[in-house]
Design a protein around this motif. Structure first.
Motif, mmCIF file in Angstrom:
data_model
loop_
_atom_site.group_PDB
_atom_site.id
_atom_site.type_symbol
_atom_site.label_atom_id
_atom_site.label_comp_id
_atom_site.label_asym_id
_atom_site.label_seq_id
_atom_site.Cartn_x
_atom_site.Cartn_y
_atom_site.Cartn_z
ATOM 1 N N ALA A 747 -16.947 33.696 -10.635
ATOM 2 C CA ALA A 747 -17.811 33.455 -11.783
ATOM 3 C C ALA A 747 -17.266 34.338 -12.893
ATOM 4 O O ALA A 747 -17.211 35.558 -12.744
ATOM 5 C CB ALA A 747 -19.245 33.836 -11.462
ATOM 6 N N ARG A 762 -10.073 27.290 -16.212
ATOM 7 C CA ARG A 762 -10.733 25.980 -16.278
ATOM 8 C C ARG A 762 -9.710 24.893 -16.601
ATOM 9 O O ARG A 762 -9.763 23.797 -16.042
ATOM 10 C CB ARG A 762 -11.837 25.989 -17.332
ATOM 11 C CG ARG A 762 -13.055 26.818 -16.920
ATOM 12 C CD ARG A 762 -14.251 26.551 -17.830
ATOM 13 N NE ARG A 762 -15.410 27.313 -17.398
ATOM 14 C CZ ARG A 762 -15.777 28.499 -17.913
ATOM 15 N NH1 ARG A 762 -15.067 29.049 -18.902
ATOM 16 N NH2 ARG A 762 -16.836 29.135 -17.456
ATOM 17 N N ASP A 767 -11.978 25.811 -11.201
ATOM 18 C CA ASP A 767 -13.415 25.815 -10.892
ATOM 19 C C ASP A 767 -13.846 24.533 -10.203
ATOM 20 O O ASP A 767 -14.973 24.444 -9.724
ATOM 21 C CB ASP A 767 -14.229 26.032 -12.179
ATOM 22 C CG ASP A 767 -13.863 25.046 -13.271
ATOM 23 O OD1 ASP A 767 -12.737 24.511 -13.255
ATOM 24 O OD2 ASP A 767 -14.701 24.811 -14.152
ATOM 25 N N THR A 768 -12.965 23.550 -10.168
ATOM 26 C CA THR A 768 -13.356 22.264 -9.564
ATOM 27 C C THR A 768 -12.265 21.761 -8.621
ATOM 28 O O THR A 768 -11.990 20.573 -8.563
ATOM 29 C CB THR A 768 -13.594 21.217 -10.664
ATOM 30 O OG1 THR A 768 -12.456 21.210 -11.547
ATOM 31 C CG2 THR A 768 -14.852 21.508 -11.470
ATOM 32 N N GLU A 917 -20.452 29.385 -8.318
ATOM 33 C CA GLU A 917 -20.960 28.367 -9.255
ATOM 34 C C GLU A 917 -22.413 28.649 -9.669
ATOM 35 O O GLU A 917 -22.817 28.315 -10.764
ATOM 36 C CB GLU A 917 -20.830 26.966 -8.647
ATOM 37 C CG GLU A 917 -21.756 26.711 -7.474
ATOM 38 C CD GLU A 917 -21.102 25.876 -6.368
ATOM 39 O OE1 GLU A 917 -19.984 26.225 -5.950
ATOM 40 O OE2 GLU A 917 -21.720 24.894 -5.938
ATOM 41 N N ASP A 918 -23.198 29.267 -8.776
ATOM 42 C CA ASP A 918 -24.577 29.633 -9.159
ATOM 43 C C ASP A 918 -24.536 30.624 -10.314
ATOM 44 O O ASP A 918 -25.296 30.522 -11.277
ATOM 45 C CB ASP A 918 -25.316 30.321 -8.000
ATOM 46 C CG ASP A 918 -25.384 29.458 -6.754
ATOM 47 O OD1 ASP A 918 -25.250 28.227 -6.889
ATOM 48 O OD2 ASP A 918 -25.573 30.029 -5.655
ATOM 49 N N THR A 920 -22.037 31.195 -12.366
ATOM 50 C CA THR A 920 -21.420 30.621 -13.571
ATOM 51 C C THR A 920 -22.446 29.829 -14.373
ATOM 52 O O THR A 920 -22.427 29.831 -15.603
ATOM 53 C CB THR A 920 -20.251 29.692 -13.177
ATOM 54 O OG1 THR A 920 -19.411 30.394 -12.261
ATOM 55 C CG2 THR A 920 -19.438 29.280 -14.384
ATOM 56 N N ALA A 921 -23.375 29.161 -13.668
ATOM 57 C CA ALA A 921 -24.300 28.261 -14.351
ATOM 58 C C ALA A 921 -25.447 28.994 -15.049
ATOM 59 O O ALA A 921 -26.087 28.438 -15.929
ATOM 60 C CB ALA A 921 -24.877 27.260 -13.341
#
Ligand code: GAL
Ligand code: MG
Length: 974
Positions: A747, A762, A767-768, A917-918, A920-921
Motif C-alpha cells: 500500500a 501502477r 497493483d493488479t 489493497e484494504d 490502499t483504498a
C-alpha cells in the motif's frame, strides 16, 4: 461616524504594522496580572467594516474561532504553498471573516494612579482594540503579543467594555503563508496588568560561560521626566549582586538619556558559575528591582538566567566552546483539539517527549512560539532556533523586495528578538521561512546583529548549499532536505565557509524517515556537518466528529490514545472540512501522532542520538563510549542483556564506567557467553538512574547492541509425505485462508505516492498482477509450482517448491523480475491465516516497527506483541507494521494453537489485519475494517522508505533490482 481604525483599512496596508502599540520587551508581567481568559461575547462578521449589531454568541479565549461552534461558518482550511484566496499582495479577499470579541472589564480599585496595560497574547491576523467605543490601537503578527497602555481610557474601580476585533485575511496573511491550517481568532491569553508609573520598560540580560553577567534596564516614567534618585538592583539566587546608582552620570556622559528614558546597567561576574547547556540546563533565579528615590520597590521582573556562550569559529557552531551536534525537530504550536492554542502542560509534554527520544534542539517553525515554550526549553535543556513570523511562500520573490513590506519584516524579526533574547535556550535567530531572499532580509539581519551580537543569524533563503555564496544574511548554511551526498560534498569541497545545519530534513510524513541513520553516520564522521531539524514534530490532524464534520472541540471527547481516535471521530486533514482549495494529508508529517503518541521513527532517533554506545573489538572485547558533549555517565544506569537464538535471555546489571565526554573504556562482561545456542546478541539497556525533570528514574534512554556470534546453519530434514496443492497450484493448509502467493506491491506510503514511485508501480500493473499457474510437478514428496504474474508492462516468473520436512513444510521460492521492474516495493510471499492466532512472537528486530532503511533503533531479540498492536495507524492508511530482520516467528491463539515460520535469512515480515489493497483504498484510518484473520507478508526484499514526499528518495542499497530473487521458509503447525 466612521471608526478611525476601520477607516485606515489596516488589513490592506502592509506599511501599517501597528498603531498605539507599546514597544516589545522582555519584562515578565504574569505575576499580579488580571486574566481575561474565558468566554467572551462574539460575532462573526462577513467583512471587517460590516456593522456590529447582530446576535452575539460566545467564543472562548484563548482559542481560534475556526475550532469553535461560534465559527461554524468559517472552518479550518489547510494549504501548503498556495494562498487560500486569489488576491495578490497586499490585497485580501472581499469576503473576510472578522471576529468581534467583547466583554466587560472591572478595573480593580487599587489600580488607582497606576499605569494600566492590556496584553493580547496573539491575534490572527489583524487586531483592532477599542475601549468603550474609543480607538486604542492596532497590531499585526499573529504569533507575538501586543500591549496597549489603557491608563487614559479606563478608570480604576470602574467598568469598561473591551472590544477586540480580529480580521482574518490581510496584507499580513501573505507573509504568514506557512504550511499549516489557516485559523483566526485570539489564540493566546489576554490579560491586564498594572505598574507603577515609574516602571521597567525592558530588561536585557546577557550571561556568559565565564560567569560574566550584564543586565541593562530601560526605565520609563509614565508621568514624564524620571525623578532623580531612582535605582535598579539585581538579586541572583537570593543574593543581592549590586545596585546601579551610577546610571545618571553614565547616561549623562553618554548623552543617551532624555528626560523620559533612563537606562541602568549592572555588570558583575559570578564565580565558579555552573554553565547552561541542553545536557546541563543550570538556571539561576534573577530578580531585577526598580527602586523609587526613597528605596521602595516600584517594579520587579523575574528571570531565569543560563550562563553560556554561542559562537561560530570557522565552520563550527560552538556552545560553550564545544562543537555540539544539533539533533533537532521543527515544532509548530499545534493541538488537535484547539488548533493554534497550546497549554503549558501540552508544551511541557511535547518537550519532555523530545528529550526522552534524544532530541536536543527545536526550530520554532515558522514563527515565535508561545512564550512558555522558551521557559520550558531553558528548564529542560533544548537549543532553540527562534524563527520570525515571516513566510511569503506563494509570492516569495515579490515580497522580500517590496518596499511596502520592509517595515513588517524588520518589525517581526526585531520584536521576536526583544521578546526572547534573555532565554539561554535561544541560540540562533532565524529570519523566517521560504520567503525568497531580498533586501528586507538584509535589513532584518542588520538590526539583529547590531542589537544582539551574541547569537548567530540564519535564513535558509540566504545560505543553502551554496558554498560560493557572497550574501551575508545567514551565518549558517541551513538548507532543507539536502541529500546526504550533497552535504558531504559541501563539507569536503574545501570551500565551506559556515556551519552546515539543515533547517529541515527527513520528512516525517506517514511511514517515513528512511536513511536517518545513514544521515547521522555522515554527520558524525564529516567535519563541517553538525546536524539539523527533522520535519516535523507533530501530525496536524484535527480531531473531527464524523457526524457533523465539526472539530470535536476543547472538551476532548473522541480522543482515544495510541494514535487512533474514538469511534465516530477521525483525524481530519486538508479537504475534510469541505475546503475546495487544500493540500490533503501533507499536513500530517510529524514524528508523533496528533495525540502525541510516538511514531516508530522516534525509537530510531533515540538510538541514533544514544549518549552511550558499545562496540565489540577483537582484542579489548566490549568497548563503551560516552557520546555526550558535557556530561559524565553518572545520571545513567545500565543492564546487560544477552539474547540467544535458542530463546535464552541472560541479564545482569551493568557497571557504567566513569567517562568524560568523548572517552571510551573496555568493560568486562558479567557473564560467560554460552558456547551453544546459535546467533547471540549483547544489548545494553541504558536507563535514567535518578529522576530527571524530563524522565523518571528507570526511563529507557537507549539500547545499544552488538552481535557476538552469527547464526549457525540449520537444515530441515526432508521426510516422507506429500504437500497438497489445488488445481491452481495453491497450497492447501488447514491454518491458511489464503495460500502463499507472490507479492510485489505494498500500500503506497506517502513517500511512494508523492515521490511518484507508486505511479510507476501502477503503470507497470503491480497493483493488479494476474496470476496464472503454468505447471505443477511432483517429484517424490516435493511439489513444484510454476506460475506467472502478468502486469501491464511485463511478466514475473515465480516458482514455489514445497517439501515435507520434519514437523511441517519447507517452501523454496524464486521470482524473476523482468528488467522493466527494476524498483518494486517488495518481492516476497503473502498468505492469510484463520481467525484465532493473534499473538506474534518473533526473534528479530523490534519490538517497534522497522524497515530496511529505518532499522538502527530496533534491537535484535525475542519480542512478542498482539497483532493489533503491531500496526501503526498512520493518518492516511499505508504500508505499516513491518518488522525488519526477522529470523523466526510464531503466531498463536490463547489455546496455544497456531503456526510458526522459520526464515532462511533475516527478512522483512509484517502481520496485520489488512491486505495491501484494504490500506490502499482507505483515506482515513477509521474507514479500515480489520479482517478476522491475519495477513502475513514475508519478503525476500523490501524497498526502503526514504523521504520522497519532500526530499530525497531512499538510497540505492535499499532499492530492489530486477532479476532473480530467492528465499525459503518453513511452515509448521504448533
Ligand atoms: C518545507 C517548509 C515546511 C513544510 C515542509 C513540507 O518546504 O518549510 O513548512 O512545508 O517543507 O512538509
Ligand atoms: Mg512553505
Amino acid at each position: 461616524m466612521t471608526d478611525p481604525l476601520l477607516a485606515l483599512r489596516p488589513w490592506e496596508a502592509p506599511e501599517v504594522t501597528s498603531w498605539g502599540r507599546l514597544a516589545m520587551n522582555a519584562v515578565d508581567r504574569r505575576a499580579g496580572a488580571l486574566s481575561l481568559d474565558g468566554d467572551w461575547r462574539f460575532q462573526l462578521l462577513p467583512v471587517p467594516d460590516a456593522p456590529v449589531g447582530g446576535v452575539w454568541s460566545s467564543a472562548y479565549v484563548p482559542g481560534a474561532w475556526t475550532m469553535q461552534s461560534a465559527g461554524a461558518d468559517d472552518p479550518p482550511q489547510y494549504t501548503n504553498v498556495r494562498m487560500p484566496f486569489a488576491e495578490f499582495p497586499p490585497r485580501s479577499p472581499a469576503a473576510n471573516p472578522t471576529g468581534v470579541y467583547e466583554r466587560e472589564v472591572d478595573i480593580p480599585a487599587d489600580w488607582s494612579g497606576r499605569r494600566i496595560v492590556l496584553q493580547v497574547g496573539a491575534a490572527e491576523s489583524v487586531l483592532l482594540v477599542h475601549v468603550d467605543g474609543r480607538p486604542v490601537g492596532i497590531s499585526k503578527d499573529s504569533h507575538l503579543a501586543a500591549e496597549f497602555d489603557l491608563s487614559s481610557v479606563v478608570r480604576a474601580g470602574e467598568r469598561s467594555v473591551l472590544r477586540l476585533t480580529v480580521v482574518k485575511w490581510s496584507d499580513a496573511s501573505h507573509i504568514e503563508d506557512q504550511d499549516q491550517w489557516w485559523h483566526a481568532g485570539l489564540t493566546r491569553p489576554v490579560l491586564l496588568y498594572a505598574t507603577d508609573p515609574l516602571h521597567l520598560a525592558d530588561v536585557d540580560v546577557r550571561a556568559g560561560r565565564d560567569g560574566g553577567l550584564r543586565i541593562d534596564c530601560r526605565v520609563r516614567d509614565a508621568r514624564g521626566a524620571l525623578p532623580d534618585g531612582w535605582c535598579v538592583s539585581a538579586e541572583l539566587e537570593g543574593e543581592l549582586l549590586t545596585q546601579d546608582r551610577e546610571f545618571d552620570r553614565v547616561n549623562a556622559e553618554d548623552e543617551r538619556v532624555s528626560d523620559f528614558l533612563g537606562e541602568a546597567r549592572i555588570r558583575t561576574t559570578v564565580p565558579e558559575v555552573r554553565t547552561w547547556s541542553a545536557e546541563t540546563p543550570e538556571l539561576y533565579d534573577l530578580t531585577v528591582r526598580l527602586h523609587r528615590p526613597d528605596g521602595t520597590v516600584a517594579d520587579t521582573s523575574r528571570h531565569r538566567v543560563g550562563f553560556r556562550d554561542v559562537e561560530i569559529v570557522g565552520r563550527d557552531l560552538l556552545l560553550n566552546g564545544e562543537r555540539v551536534f544539533v539533533r533537532g525537530v521543527n515544532r509548530h504550536d499545534f493541538h488537535p483539539l484547539t488548533g493554534r492554542t497550546v497549554s503549558y502542560e501540552d508544551m511541557r509534554a511535547d518537550l519532555v517527549l523530545l528529550k526522552r527520544f534524544g532530541f536536543n534542539a527545536i526550530r520554532t517553525a515558522h514563527y515565535p512560539n508561545d512564550p512558555a515554550l522558551y521557559d520550558l526549553a531553558d528548564e529542560l535543556g533544548l537549543y532553540v532556533v527562534d524563527e520570525a513570523d515571516i513566510e511569503s511562500h506563494d509570492h516569495a520573490h515579490e515580497i522580500a523586495d517590496d518596499p511596502r513590506y520592509l517595515n513588517a519584516f524588520v518589525d517581526r524579526v526585531s520584536r521576536m528578538v526583544l521578546r526572547d533574547r534573555n532565554h539561554p535556550s535561544v541560540v540562533i535567530w532565524s529570519l523566517g521561512n521560504e520567503s525568497d531572499y531580498g533586501a528586507h532580509h538584509d535589513a532584518a539581519a542588520g538590526w539583529v546583529r547590531r542589537h544582539d551580537p551574541t547569537r548567530p543569524v540564519q535564513y535558509e533563503g540566504a545560505a543553502k548549499l551554496d558554498w560560493a555564496a557572497t550574501d551575508d544574511a545567514s551565518d549558517i548554511a541551513c538548507p532543507m532536505y539536502a541529500p546526504i551526498e550533497d552535504c558531504v560534498a559541501h563539507a569536503l569541497s574545501g570551500r565551506q565557509t559556515r556551519p552546515l545545519i539543515q533547517c529541515e530534513y527527513s520528512h516525517a510524513m506517514g511511514n517515513s524517515n528512511g536513511t536517518l541513520a545513514d544521515h547521522w553516520a555522515a554527520v558524525e564522521s564529516t567535519p563541517g556537518l553538525q546536524g539539523g531539524f527533522i520535519w516535523e514534530f507533530r501530525d496536524h490532524g484535527i480531531l473531527q466528529r464524523v457526524s457533523d464534520g465539526r472539530p470535536a472541540g476543547r472538551a476532548g471527547a473522541g480522543l482515544y490514545g495510541n494514535g487512533v481516535t474514538a469511534p465516530g471521530h477521525r483525524w481530519a486533514y486538508g479537504g475534510d472540512f469541505g475546503e475546495t482549495i487544500h493540500d490533503g494529508a501533507f499536513i500530517a508529517d510529524g514524528v508523533v501522532f496528533p495525540d502525541r503518541t510516538p511514531k516508530p521513527v522516534l525509537y530510531e532517533h533515540r538510538e541514533i542520538a544514544a549518549p552511550v554506545r558499545i562496540e565489540c573489538h577483537r582484542h579489548e572485547g566490549i568497548v563503551l563510549g560516552n557520546h555526550q558533549h558535557f556530561r559524565g555517565l553518572d545520571w545513567l544506569a545500565g543492564e546487560w542483556e544477552l539474547s540467544l537464538a535458542d530463546g535464552r535471555v541472560l541479564t545482569a546489571p551493568a557497571e557504567l564506567p566513569d567517562l568524560r565526554p568523548g572517552e571510551t573504556a573496555a568493560v568486562p562482561l558479567p557473564f560467560e557467553v554460552p558456547r551453544t545456542g546459535g546467533e547471540t546478541w549483547l544489548t545494553l539497556r541504558v536507563r535514567v538512574a535518578e529522576d530527571q525533570p524530563w524522565a523518571p528514574r528507570g526511563t529507557e534512554v537507549c539500547v545499544p547492541q552488538v552481535r557476538l556470534r552469527g547464526p549457525s546453519v540449520s537444515w530441515d530434514v526432508p521426510v516422507d509425505g506429500v504437500v497438497r496443492v489445488d488445481d491452481d497450484g495453491l497450497l492447501v493448509h488447514p491454518l491458511l485462508t489464503a495460500a502463499p502467493t507472490l507479492s510485489l506491491w505494498r500500500a503506497p506510503t506517502d513517500n511512494d505516492e508523492l515521490g511518484g514511485i507508486a505511479a510507476r508501480w501502477r503503470d507497470w500493473g503491480l497493483d493488479t498482477l494476474v496470476r496464472k499457474v503454468v505447471a505443477v510437478r511432483q517429484d517424490g514428496g516435493r511439489t513444484t509450482v510454476d506460475a506467472q504474474y502478468a502486469g501491464a508492462a511485463g511478466v514475473v516468473r515465480h516458482r514455489q517448491t514445497f517439501t515435507p520436512v520434519e514437523g511441517g513444510i519447507r517452501v523454496d521460492e524464486e521470482a524473476e523480475l523482468p528488467e522493466d521492474f527494476h524498483d518494486v516495493a517488495r518481492v516476497g510471499t503473502v498468505f492469510e491465516t484463520v481467525p484465532g492466532p493473534d499473538l506474534l512472537e518473533w526473534f528479530g528486530q523490534g519490538p517497534w516497527e522497522s524497515y530496511p532503511d529505518r532499522s538502527a533503533g530496533a534491537p535484535v531479540g525475542h519480542h512478542a506483541l498482539p497483532v493489533d498492536e503491531l500496526f501503526t495507524p498512520y493518518l492516511r492508511p499505508q504500508e505499516s507494521g513491518g518488522r525488519h530482520g526477522v529470523r523466526r516467528f510464531t503466531l498463536s491463539a490463547p489455546d496455544a494453537t497456531g503456526l510458526t515460520v522459520e526464515l532462511d535469512e533475516p527478512r522483512q515480515v509484517s502481520v496485520t489485519r489488512f491486505r495491501a489493497e484494504d490500506l490502499t483504498a482507505a483515506a482515513h484510518h477509521d474507514e479500515l475494517v480489520p479482517r478476522p484473520g491475519c495477513v502475513v507478508h514475508l519478503d525476500a526484499v523490501h524497498r526502503g522508505l526514504g523521504t520522497a514526499s519532500c526530499g530525497p528518495d531512499t538510497s540505492l542499497p535499499y532499492r530492489i533490482p530486477a532479476g532473480v530473487h530467492r528465499w525459503s521458509w518453513t511452515l509448521r503447525v504448533l
